[in-house]
Motif scaffolding. Structure first.
Motif, mmCIF file in Angstrom:
data_model
loop_
_atom_site.group_PDB
_atom_site.id
_atom_site.type_symbol
_atom_site.label_atom_id
_atom_site.label_comp_id
_atom_site.label_asym_id
_atom_site.label_seq_id
_atom_site.Cartn_x
_atom_site.Cartn_y
_atom_site.Cartn_z
ATOM 1 N N TYR A 68 94.791 20.477 38.458
ATOM 2 C CA TYR A 68 94.006 20.908 37.305
ATOM 3 C C TYR A 68 93.305 22.200 37.698
ATOM 4 C CZ TYR A 68 90.254 20.970 33.800
ATOM 5 O OH TYR A 68 89.381 21.335 32.808
ATOM 6 N N ALA A 69 93.221 23.180 36.775
ATOM 7 C CA ALA A 69 92.520 24.440 37.052
ATOM 8 C C ALA A 69 91.892 24.955 35.773
ATOM 9 C CB ALA A 69 93.475 25.472 37.640
ATOM 10 N N CYS A 70 90.846 25.761 35.916
ATOM 11 C CA CYS A 70 90.176 26.354 34.762
ATOM 12 C C CYS A 70 89.619 27.714 35.138
ATOM 13 C CB CYS A 70 89.053 25.448 34.254
ATOM 14 S SG CYS A 70 87.757 25.124 35.458
ATOM 15 N N LEU A 71 89.378 28.547 34.129
ATOM 16 C CA LEU A 71 88.752 29.858 34.283
ATOM 17 C C LEU A 71 87.487 29.858 33.440
ATOM 18 C CD1 LEU A 71 88.736 32.863 35.191
ATOM 19 C CD2 LEU A 71 90.144 33.360 33.174
ATOM 20 N N ALA A 72 86.322 30.079 34.073
ATOM 21 C CA ALA A 72 85.036 29.984 33.373
ATOM 22 C C ALA A 72 84.199 31.223 33.668
ATOM 23 C CB ALA A 72 84.286 28.728 33.809
ATOM 24 N N TRP A 73 83.187 31.465 32.825
ATOM 25 C CA TRP A 73 82.340 32.647 32.994
ATOM 26 C C TRP A 73 80.900 32.351 32.558
ATOM 27 C CZ3 TRP A 73 79.869 35.069 28.830
ATOM 28 C CH2 TRP A 73 80.295 34.677 27.563
ATOM 29 N N ARG A 74 80.008 33.208 33.060
ATOM 30 C CA ARG A 74 78.586 33.119 32.714
ATOM 31 C C ARG A 74 77.940 34.452 33.037
ATOM 32 N NH1 ARG A 74 74.053 29.433 32.805
ATOM 33 N NH2 ARG A 74 72.202 30.472 33.635
ATOM 34 N N ARG A 75 76.944 34.851 32.226
ATOM 35 C CA ARG A 75 76.164 36.056 32.542
ATOM 36 C C ARG A 75 74.919 35.671 33.339
ATOM 37 N NH1 ARG A 75 77.888 37.674 27.383
ATOM 38 N NH2 ARG A 75 79.181 39.553 27.479
ATOM 39 N N VAL A 76 74.583 36.493 34.316
ATOM 40 C CA VAL A 76 73.359 36.302 35.091
ATOM 41 C C VAL A 76 72.176 36.725 34.232
ATOM 42 C CG1 VAL A 76 72.104 36.950 37.181
ATOM 43 C CG2 VAL A 76 74.607 36.740 37.230
ATOM 44 N N ASN A 77 71.157 35.877 34.144
ATOM 45 C CA ASN A 77 70.000 36.218 33.304
ATOM 46 C C ASN A 77 68.738 36.491 34.101
ATOM 47 O OD1 ASN A 77 68.947 33.714 34.038
ATOM 48 N ND2 ASN A 77 69.643 32.686 32.172
ATOM 49 N N GLY A 78 68.821 36.485 35.419
ATOM 50 C CA GLY A 78 67.657 36.774 36.243
ATOM 51 C C GLY A 78 66.852 35.563 36.627
ATOM 52 N N ALA A 79 67.158 34.406 36.039
ATOM 53 C CA ALA A 79 66.445 33.171 36.387
ATOM 54 C C ALA A 79 67.440 32.050 36.663
ATOM 55 C CB ALA A 79 65.496 32.774 35.261
ATOM 56 N N ASP A 80 68.613 32.423 37.146
ATOM 57 C CA ASP A 80 69.669 31.445 37.379
ATOM 58 C C ASP A 80 69.387 30.630 38.643
ATOM 59 O OD1 ASP A 80 72.117 32.826 35.581
ATOM 60 O OD2 ASP A 80 70.638 34.209 36.396
ATOM 61 N N PRO A 81 69.959 29.418 38.717
ATOM 62 C CA PRO A 81 69.913 28.699 40.002
ATOM 63 C C PRO A 81 70.742 29.431 41.039
ATOM 64 C CG PRO A 81 71.324 27.558 38.419
ATOM 65 C CD PRO A 81 70.641 28.650 37.656
ATOM 66 N N THR A 82 70.535 29.098 42.286
ATOM 67 C CA THR A 82 71.270 29.783 43.359
ATOM 68 C C THR A 82 72.638 29.188 43.588
ATOM 69 O OG1 THR A 82 70.230 28.362 45.002
ATOM 70 C CG2 THR A 82 69.159 30.466 44.515
ATOM 71 N N THR A 83 72.893 27.982 43.082
ATOM 72 C CA THR A 83 74.193 27.346 43.257
ATOM 73 C C THR A 83 74.661 26.739 41.938
ATOM 74 O OG1 THR A 83 73.222 25.216 43.900
ATOM 75 C CG2 THR A 83 73.724 26.788 45.675
#
Length: 751
Positions: A68-83
């Motif tokens: 199983y595989a996937c491609l995902a994305w997210r923008r950094v907002n400056g208050a993201d968790p470190t992991t």
């Protein structure tokens, strides 16, 4: 416009779950892309806040290996968790991450995407259908999740050709899996051609995506999830404002029981109109004149609206802070001020503010500030900053170095008043009615465990440090708060803007040479340490190195075989106490050493080096510490360094100022510009006497008459010649008790 670029990569491996640590290079507005895969058909669950670029695909049919595989994305907002953690895999699980800078700031970041499954065993060349770009200067991203651990190579499409592999992660945990990502900039619009990737063995899923550059307007964003509609009433092209929606028929007609007519699968595509009477919208300029006014535990912010709204009205502001002691907030377009509460006095905070119109966000405005208020034991006093005319950091207040200087405790006028009443963790515990037993002990029984900081967050790891040969605590979460810990070993700072306070750390078990009790680096700036007790040891080069733009306040440092503090760029050391220093065999020992860099200040500290009583014979020259402060360049010139309002006593020489010390000349001939020694006071216990290198003419090096003997107030150096050289005021016979010294010891000595 330039194509987006990859600024950092990361990866992770696991069994059923996989965790990736976000690279410290990631900034607000950056795009995170992840390819995650697992050996087995169980779908991976992505973390909250992530979007799917291409839905997770299961490949392989029994008895063929499955995955199983996937491609995902997210923008950094400056208050993201470190992991971030992907969960629910079957067995071996891997994930590869890119940090992409320069992508569009709102909406889907993709011009187009595609994916393909191949479960043939073995595929020699992995293929993925071509994508068609409608915007120039996209970043082509290719990803592969494969059920094998023998690697990927020869990534390519027709246009732009060969792709550069950015990250590949393999594992043999459980069964086998691998994830990889490659990229290349595509200057022109049009088809990429099919993706090919050389594989050694096994099934795979391949992805292609085109990341849009900042400021671009896409003619096609991405296809949405499949749905159905009645073919007899399928709409024609409909224009609504600047968005055109078209309907594409895919696949054969399917009879649906009970339906009025035949239905077909539907995909939608969004089209942005680039001409006609539709205005082009671009990002607004950053908010203007962002400023922060510090108070106790808070920062009051003010700003003005952007000079240019980007062709559409401003719809709001996004405010974030690092360390993340306050949650990010979204503010209305009318907002011009905001107060951030619940902050830690004395901590350097970076505040970012972006403005957004209906489509795009601005680049951030940024300010550094330090909350502070009325001083009590355990706190930091109000910020007083650098003196008028200070030129460190080009004269721009960055909140660090001398710009972060704070007001002394009530009644304190010089470092001579520092000591056990103010410095280290003991006065804090005493004020709370506690003792050392209140501290959280970290020892070898905790090796392999995560470190939970004072905010209750996983902020690092506890392990065995092979470099120092002892227990190691590594802090990896930006903005972590470390307090009330007691350990023997080394603390390594591997994240920016970490705060450590009320701790006792001993380096007495550290082995080798050139080691540090608190290991900072320029990669992770902004470390703040206050009210900590640091025991060094003979193998320690210093309690803390000259890296990482650190600040140390109200700390106690002792039993140093070499140096106590080293200073570099943007360093501030104030209200600290060093004592009981003794040279390691063949070494030297200074309370403070200037190494290189700009904008550093050492102020209101007490440097008790040799601390024998009045009836104790003065120490032998071979044993006593060297200098209270020394110019000992390591890597380059220094500029804008101040040594103000300190007290020093108990060494074989007091000050080595001006040109660098002889033992460091071998590293290169460096010079210190704008060097200031002011209002320092000096005690009686020394051997060779107060001495310094020549102040170098022409480099604005100042050692003025405000530097005095503490007991008498007499001027510390020779009169009547400036710039000049000052010499020993007297000699002390080794072994002569301090109580036998006479007034003649204050007479000027002229060799």
């Amino acid at each position: 416009m330039p194509a987006p670029t990859v600024v950092a990569t990361a990866s992770g491996v696991g069994l059923t779950d996989v965790t990736i640590t976000v690279p410290v290079e990631a900034q607000a507005g950056d795009l995170l892309l992840v390819v995650a895969s697992t050996h087995g058909t169980a779908p991976l669950m992505q973390p909250a806040g992530w979007a799917t670029a291409e839905a997770g695909l299961t490949f392989g049919d029994a008895p063929v290996v499955q995955g199983y595989a996937c491609l995902a994305w997210r923008r950094v907002n400056g208050a993201d968790p470190t992991t971030y953690t992907w969960t629910g895999g079957t067995s071996s699980t891997t994930a590869a991450m890119l940090v992409v800078r320069g992508a569009i700031a709102t909406g889907s970041p993709f011009d187009s995407t595609s994916s393909q499954i191949n479960s043939t065993v073995p595929p020699i060349d992995s293929c993925c259908p071509a994508i068609v770009t409608s915007v120039a200067d996209t970043l082509i991203v290719a990803g592969v999740g494969v059920i094998d651990n023998r690697g990927l190579s020869a990534w390519a499409v027709t246009d732009p050709g060969a792709l550069t592999e950015q990250v590949e992660i393999l594992t043999v945990e459980g069964l086998d899996s691998a994830s990889g990502i490659a990229t290349a900039a595509k200057a022109t619009t049009g088809s990429t051609g099919n993706l090919t990737v050389s594989l050694v063995f096994s099934s795979y899923v391949a992805f292609l995506a085109a990341v849009l550059p900042v400021g671009s307007v896409s003619t096609q964003v991405t296809k949405t999830a499949a749905t159905t509609w009645d073919v007899d009433t399928a709409p024609t092209t409909v224009v609504t404002g600047s968005v055109v929606t078209t309907w594409d028929i895919a696949g054969p007609a399917v009879d649906v029981p009970g339906a009025a007519s035949t239905v077909r699968t539907r995909y939608t595509q969004e089209w942005r109109v680039l001409s006609g009477d539709v205005a082009t919208v671009v990002p607004p300029t950053p908010p203007r004149d962002l400023a922060a006014i510090p108070a106790t535990g808070e920062l009051a912010l003010t700003w003005d609206a952007p000079a240019d709204s980007g062709g559409a009205p401003i719809v709001g502001y996004h405010l974030s802070i690092l360390p993340d002691d306050a949650a990010p907030v979204t503010l209305p377009p009318s907002a011009r001020n905001h107060t951030i509460e619940g902050l830690i006095n004395g901590t350097n905070y970076t505040i970012t503010l972006t403005a957004a119109n209906a489509s795009l966000a601005s680049d951030p405005a940024e300010v550094l500030a330090v909350p502070a208020g009325e001083w009590v034991i355990g706190s930091i006093g109000p910020i007083v900053g650098a003196p008028d005319g200070w030129g460190g950091n080009g004269g721009a207040n960055n909140g660090r170095g001398y710009y972060g200087a704070t007001e002394p405790p009530p009644g304190v006028t010089n470092g001579a008043q520092m000591g056990p009443e103010y410095c280290g963790v003991r006065p804090v515990l005493d004020a709370q009615g506690r003792d050392y037993t209140y501290l959280r002990v970290i020892d070898y029984s905790h090796v392999g465990q995560p470190f939970i900081d004072a905010k209750g967050l996983v902020s690092g790891t506890i392990g065995l440090d092979t470099i120092t040969g002892t227990l190691g605590l590594e802090i990896t979460r930006p903005g972590a708060l470390v307090e009330y810990i007691d350990m023997v070993g080394q603390v390594k700072i591997s994240a920016p803007n970490v705060t450590m306070r009320y701790c006792r750390i001993s380096g007495r078990e550290i082995v080798g040479s050139g080691k540090y009790v608190i290991a900072t680096s320029d990669t992770y700036p902004g470390f703040n340490m206050s009210y900590c007790e640091i025991e060094c040891g003979l193998s320690v080069s210093a309690a803390i190195p000259p890296y990482g733009s650190y600040t140390a306040r109200y700390c106690e440092v002792y039993h140093c075989g070499n140096d106590a503090f080293k200073t570099g760029k943007d360093t501030l050391i104030e209200f600290c106490w060093t004592h009981s220093l003794q040279k390691a065999p063949g070494g030297h020992c200074d309370s403070h050493q200037i190494t290189s860099g700009d904008n550093a200040a050492v102020r209101f500290n007490r440097f008790d080096m040799y601390t024998g009583g009045q009836d104790t014979p003065s120490p032998l020259l071979a044993d006593v510490a060297n200098a209270i402060t020394i110019v000992g360049h390591m890597t380059g010139d220094c500029s804008w360094f101040a040594f103000d309002d300190n007290y020093g006593d108990g060494c074989n020489l007091i000050v080595r100022a001006g040109v660098e010390s002889p033992q460091t000349v071998s590293r290169g001939t460096f010079v210190t510009y704008n060097l200031f020694y002011r209002r320092n006071r000096f005690g009686l216990r020394f051997i060779s006497g107060p001495w310094a290198n020549e102040i170098t003419p022409g480099f604005n090096q100042i050692f003025d008459d405000s530097n005095v003997w503490h007991i008498s107030g007499q001027t510390y150096h020779r009169q009547g010649k400036a710039p000049g050289r000052w010499f020993y005021s007297h000699y002390v016979t080794e072994g002569t008790p301090v109580r036998n010294w006479t007034a003649s010891h204050f007479e000027e000595f002229i060799p």
